[in-house]
Design a protein around this motif. Structure first.
Motif, PDB file in Angstrom:
ATOM      1  N   GLU A   1       0.830  -1.205   0.000  1.00  0.00           N
ATOM      2  CA  GLU A   1       0.000   0.000   0.000  1.00  0.00           C
ATOM      3  C   GLU A   1       0.868   1.259   0.000  1.00  0.00           C
ATOM      4  OE1 GLU A   1      -3.321   2.209   2.883  1.00  0.00           O
ATOM      5  OE2 GLU A   1      -2.749   0.123   3.248  1.00  0.00           O
ATOM      6  N   ILE A   2       1.910   1.253   0.821  1.00  0.00           N
ATOM      7  CA  ILE A   2       2.819   2.400   0.886  1.00  0.00           C
ATOM      8  C   ILE A   2       3.538   2.585  -0.444  1.00  0.00           C
ATOM      9  CG2 ILE A   2       4.939   3.271   1.963  1.00  0.00           C
ATOM     10  CD1 ILE A   2       3.974   1.862   4.556  1.00  0.00           C
ATOM     11  N   LEU A   3       3.985   1.475  -1.037  1.00  0.00           N
ATOM     12  CA  LEU A   3       4.715   1.549  -2.304  1.00  0.00           C
ATOM     13  C   LEU A   3       3.835   2.076  -3.432  1.00  0.00           C
ATOM     14  CD1 LEU A   3       6.945  -1.672  -2.338  1.00  0.00           C
ATOM     15  CD2 LEU A   3       7.689   0.715  -2.227  1.00  0.00           C
ATOM     16  N   ARG A   4       2.584   1.671  -3.478  1.00  0.00           N
ATOM     17  CA  ARG A   4       1.685   2.171  -4.535  1.00  0.00           C
ATOM     18  C   ARG A   4       1.635   3.697  -4.509  1.00  0.00           C
ATOM     19  NH1 ARG A   4      -1.747  -2.141  -2.728  1.00  0.00           N
ATOM     20  NH2 ARG A   4      -1.849  -3.831  -4.277  1.00  0.00           N
ATOM     21  N   ASP A   5       1.431   4.250  -3.334  1.00  0.00           N
ATOM     22  CA  ASP A   5       1.330   5.708  -3.213  1.00  0.00           C
ATOM     23  C   ASP A   5       2.676   6.379  -3.490  1.00  0.00           C
ATOM     24  OD1 ASP A   5      -1.315   5.404  -2.531  1.00  0.00           O
ATOM     25  OD2 ASP A   5      -0.964   5.523  -0.358  1.00  0.00           O
ATOM     26  N   ALA A   6       3.765   5.756  -3.005  1.00  0.00           N
ATOM     27  CA  ALA A   6       5.092   6.355  -3.170  1.00  0.00           C
ATOM     28  C   ALA A   6       5.520   6.371  -4.632  1.00  0.00           C
ATOM     29  CB  ALA A   6       6.112   5.589  -2.331  1.00  0.00           C
ATOM     30  N   VAL A   7       5.307   5.268  -5.334  1.00  0.00           N
ATOM     31  CA  VAL A   7       5.691   5.190  -6.739  1.00  0.00           C
ATOM     32  C   VAL A   7       4.877   6.180  -7.563  1.00  0.00           C
ATOM     33  CG1 VAL A   7       5.691   3.715  -8.785  1.00  0.00           C
ATOM     34  CG2 VAL A   7       6.533   2.829  -6.605  1.00  0.00           C
ATOM     35  N   ALA A   8       3.590   6.310  -7.250  1.00  0.00           N
ATOM     36  CA  ALA A   8       2.741   7.259  -7.968  1.00  0.00           C
ATOM     37  C   ALA A   8       3.228   8.696  -7.754  1.00  0.00           C
ATOM     38  CB  ALA A   8       1.290   7.115  -7.509  1.00  0.00           C
ATOM     39  N   TYR A   9       3.594   9.019  -6.511  1.00  0.00           N
ATOM     40  CA  TYR A   9       4.079  10.375  -6.238  1.00  0.00           C
ATOM     41  C   TYR A   9       5.375  10.641  -6.992  1.00  0.00           C
ATOM     42  CZ  TYR A   9       5.868  14.512  -3.963  1.00  0.00           C
ATOM     43  OH  TYR A   9       6.369  15.769  -3.753  1.00  0.00           O
ATOM     44  N   CYS A  10       6.292   9.694  -6.949  1.00  0.00           N
ATOM     45  CA  CYS A  10       7.586   9.885  -7.609  1.00  0.00           C
ATOM     46  C   CYS A  10       7.418  10.033  -9.120  1.00  0.00           C
ATOM     47  CB  CYS A  10       8.515   8.720  -7.285  1.00  0.00           C
ATOM     48  SG  CYS A  10       9.112   8.738  -5.575  1.00  0.00           S
ATOM     49  N   ALA A  11       6.527   9.237  -9.693  1.00  0.00           N
ATOM     50  CA  ALA A  11       6.292   9.324 -11.135  1.00  0.00           C
ATOM     51  C   ALA A  11       5.741  10.689 -11.521  1.00  0.00           C
ATOM     52  CB  ALA A  11       5.335   8.225 -11.568  1.00  0.00           C
ATOM     53  N   ALA A  12       4.913  11.250 -10.659  1.00  0.00           N
ATOM     54  CA  ALA A  12       4.300  12.547 -10.954  1.00  0.00           C
ATOM     55  C   ALA A  12       5.242  13.718 -10.698  1.00  0.00           C
ATOM     56  CB  ALA A  12       3.030  12.715 -10.115  1.00  0.00           C
ATOM     57  N   ASN A  13       6.348  13.451  -9.989  1.00  0.00           N
ATOM     58  CA  ASN A  13       7.236  14.552  -9.599  1.00  0.00           C
ATOM     59  C   ASN A  13       8.684  14.345 -10.038  1.00  0.00           C
ATOM     60  OD1 ASN A  13       5.607  16.495  -7.648  1.00  0.00           O
ATOM     61  ND2 ASN A  13       4.950  14.401  -7.199  1.00  0.00           N
ATOM     62  N   SER A  14       8.872  13.512 -11.079  1.00  0.00           N
ATOM     63  CA  SER A  14      10.195  13.293 -11.684  1.00  0.00           C
ATOM     64  C   SER A  14      11.236  12.826 -10.674  1.00  0.00           C
ATOM     65  CB  SER A  14      10.674  14.585 -12.370  1.00  0.00           C
ATOM     66  OG  SER A  14       9.764  14.987 -13.372  1.00  0.00           O
ATOM     67  N   MET A  15      10.829  11.961  -9.768  1.00  0.00           N
ATOM     68  CA  MET A  15      11.746  11.346  -8.820  1.00  0.00           C
ATOM     69  C   MET A  15      11.893   9.864  -9.187  1.00  0.00           C
ATOM     70  SD  MET A  15      10.396  13.025  -5.221  1.00  0.00           S
ATOM     71  CE  MET A  15      11.745  12.415  -4.200  1.00  0.00           C
ATOM     72  N   GLU A  16      13.057   9.298  -8.894  1.00  0.00           N
ATOM     73  CA  GLU A  16      13.301   7.883  -9.141  1.00  0.00           C
ATOM     74  C   GLU A  16      13.298   7.139  -7.814  1.00  0.00           C
ATOM     75  OE1 GLU A  16      16.581   6.912 -11.641  1.00  0.00           O
ATOM     76  OE2 GLU A  16      16.268   8.643 -12.965  1.00  0.00           O
ATOM     77  N   ILE A  17      12.559   6.035  -7.758  1.00  0.00           N
ATOM     78  CA  ILE A  17      12.421   5.294  -6.507  1.00  0.00           C
ATOM     79  C   ILE A  17      12.732   3.817  -6.726  1.00  0.00           C
ATOM     80  CG2 ILE A  17       9.931   4.959  -6.861  1.00  0.00           C
ATOM     81  CD1 ILE A  17       9.601   5.097  -3.799  1.00  0.00           C
ATOM     82  N   SER A  18      13.383   3.222  -5.736  1.00  0.00           N
ATOM     83  CA  SER A  18      13.644   1.782  -5.748  1.00  0.00           C
ATOM     84  C   SER A  18      13.260   1.203  -4.398  1.00  0.00           C
ATOM     85  CB  SER A  18      15.123   1.491  -6.017  1.00  0.00           C
ATOM     86  OG  SER A  18      15.516   1.927  -7.290  1.00  0.00           O
TER      87      SER A  18
END
Length: 460
Positions: A352-369
């Motif tokens: 659940e946390i990852l879904r929200d985090a990945v969506a935020y990063c995608a919308a704000n030009s951040m890269e997440i692993s």
């Protein structure tokens, strides 16, 4: 002399050590190339591997390996200064001549074309651009039988205790190294760590990470990082000591990147999880590292206390952070104790946390692993468009403890050591039954952290 004999003789004479060069070192768009030599067995010369910027693994056939070997040797004669267009033309011309000695029937035009194809492809990969060349990717698991050493060695230069006293400026609730015998060994001196770095280069390890404990507790850290200029070097730190002056010295020592552990944008939560009132220093450390022009990534171990991770991502985005990683808890050291375990998230909560985090990063030009194997499955990662984490112990990475002992990874500090890096033969360590067994597990890409399995943790 037949062409195959020329190739084999060249391989025996030149495929003996890792070749390394850096293109556009001041950036942006830096391309660090480490060309790992292949195993030569009988009449078979295996594929080489090029590691780009310490993370992209590209198989390279024998022909391109020869071209790259000659090209790199000539590029490196210009180390430390800008290369003019005339000098570039000379480098290419001399490379073509050298390659024709191995492949006498190859036309100069084709060799020159291969040089441009190689450089263009490597630049595209390293800079995250669309790759126009048809690259046959190889997994680490498939390449494992040809490996002579891991691609990264984590150097635990700072012990958790020193002279019987706690030796870290924090006491993190989730510290995997706390209370572990191997993380509390007497620290090696400066010259011993330099010998370790020299040996890492000799056996073909292209990347090192300075970690601990807290590596900034060492007064000789700048000297060690400077000695590691040949490598792709990273520093793992809590950020407390990253003043503007300290960051300037890290840049001067040519550190490639720094990873700062940051638990939460909420000072109370962060301080509670690190066991100290150091939120202002860590927050300032992030700003100072960015201002100094260092390559910065922020890691956040996730638990129930900081599950509002998107708020922390918003905070980091406002500071100018682009690269972030997050993880589940490693159930070893302090993280195996009741206080830490009571803060563990379930598999569904992580998702659940990852879904929200990945969506935020995608919308704000951040890269997440997400870096913890076994917490989420490959299908879920594919759905989110992130890489599935796998265990790399004794395959992509290993670690050396404060006293010079070799362990499967920097979290694996409760079992037997694999040997001593300064006194034992490396081949004996690498080919030992214990190391080979762990490497076979990692190569199979099972997707679960062995430490979590041993603790009884299962994906939920």
């Amino acid at each position: 002399m037949g062409q195959s004999r020329r190739v084999r003789r060249y391989a025996e004479e030149h495929f003996t050590e890792v070749q390394h060069t850096t293109l556009n070192p001041e950036g942006p768009g830096v391309v660090r190339i480490h060309l790992l030599p292949p195993e030569i067995s009988g009449n078979v010369i295996g594929a080489s591997v090029a590691i780009l910027n310490g993370q992209f693994i590209v198989p390279v056939n024998v022909g391109w390996t020869i071209v790259l070997t000659e090209l790199i040797s000539r590029i490196n004669t210009f180390s430390g200064r800008e290369v003019t267009e005339d000098e570039v033309a000379t480098v290419i011309d001399e490379t073509c001549k050298a390659v024709k000695k191995v492949y006498p029937f190859a036309r100069k035009k084709r060799i020159k074309n291969d040089i441009f194809r190689i450089m263009n492809t490597f630049s595209q990969i390293a800079r995250g651009e669309e790759v126009t060349e048809d690259i046959q990717w190889i997994s680490l698991g498939d390449y494992a039988p040809f490996m002579r050493a891991p691609h990264r060695m984590d150097l635990m230069v700072s012990a958790m205790t020193k002279e019987g006293r706690w030796h870290c400026n924090q006491q993190c609730v989730h510290c995997y190294a706390a209370g572990q015998a191997q993380s509390e060994e007497a620290e090696l001196d400066t010259e011993s760590w330099k010998k370790i770095l020299d040996r890492c280069r000799e056996i073909g390890i292209p990347q090192v990470t300075f970690t601990g404990g807290e590596p900034t507790m060492r007064d000789d850290l700048f000297d060690l990082i400077s000695h590691a200029r040949w490598f792709i070097s990273r520093l793992n730190t809590n950020g407390i000591k990253l003043t503007p002056e300290y960051c300037a010295k890290l840049r001067e020592a040519e550190l490639d990147s720094v990873q700062i552990t940051f638990y939460s944008c909420d000072p109370k939560v962060h301080n509670m999880l690190v066991g100290a009132e150091h939120f202002p220093e860590t927050a300032a450390g992030i700003e100072n590292a960015l201002a100094a022009g260092l390559s910065v990534s922020i890691n956040t171990p996730l638990c129930t206390a900081n599950r509002d991770y998107v708020k922390t991502l918003q905070y980091l985005h406002e500071k100018g952070v682009t690269y972030v990683t997050c993880s589940g808890l490693i159930t070893t050291g302090n993280a195996a104790k009741e206080k830490s375990e009571s803060l563990q998230l379930s598999g569904e909560e992580i998702r659940e946390i990852l879904r929200d985090a990945v969506a935020y990063c995608a919308a704000n030009s951040m890269e997440i692993s997400f870096t913890s194997p076994g917490w989420v499955d490959g299908a879920f990662c594919e759905e989110l468009g992130i890489t599935t984490p796998t265990c790399g112990a004794c395959l992509s990475n290993m670690a050396i403890t404060p006293g010079g002992n070799v362990v499967p990874c920097q979290s694996w500090l409760s079992g037997d050591v694999l040997g001593n890096f300064l006194t034992d033969d490396w081949k004996t360590i690498w080919k030992s039954e214990a190391c080979r067994e762990r490497r076979d597990y990692s190569a199979a890409m099972e997707g679960k952290c062995p430490l979590r399995i041993l603790k009884g943790g299962e994906e939920q």
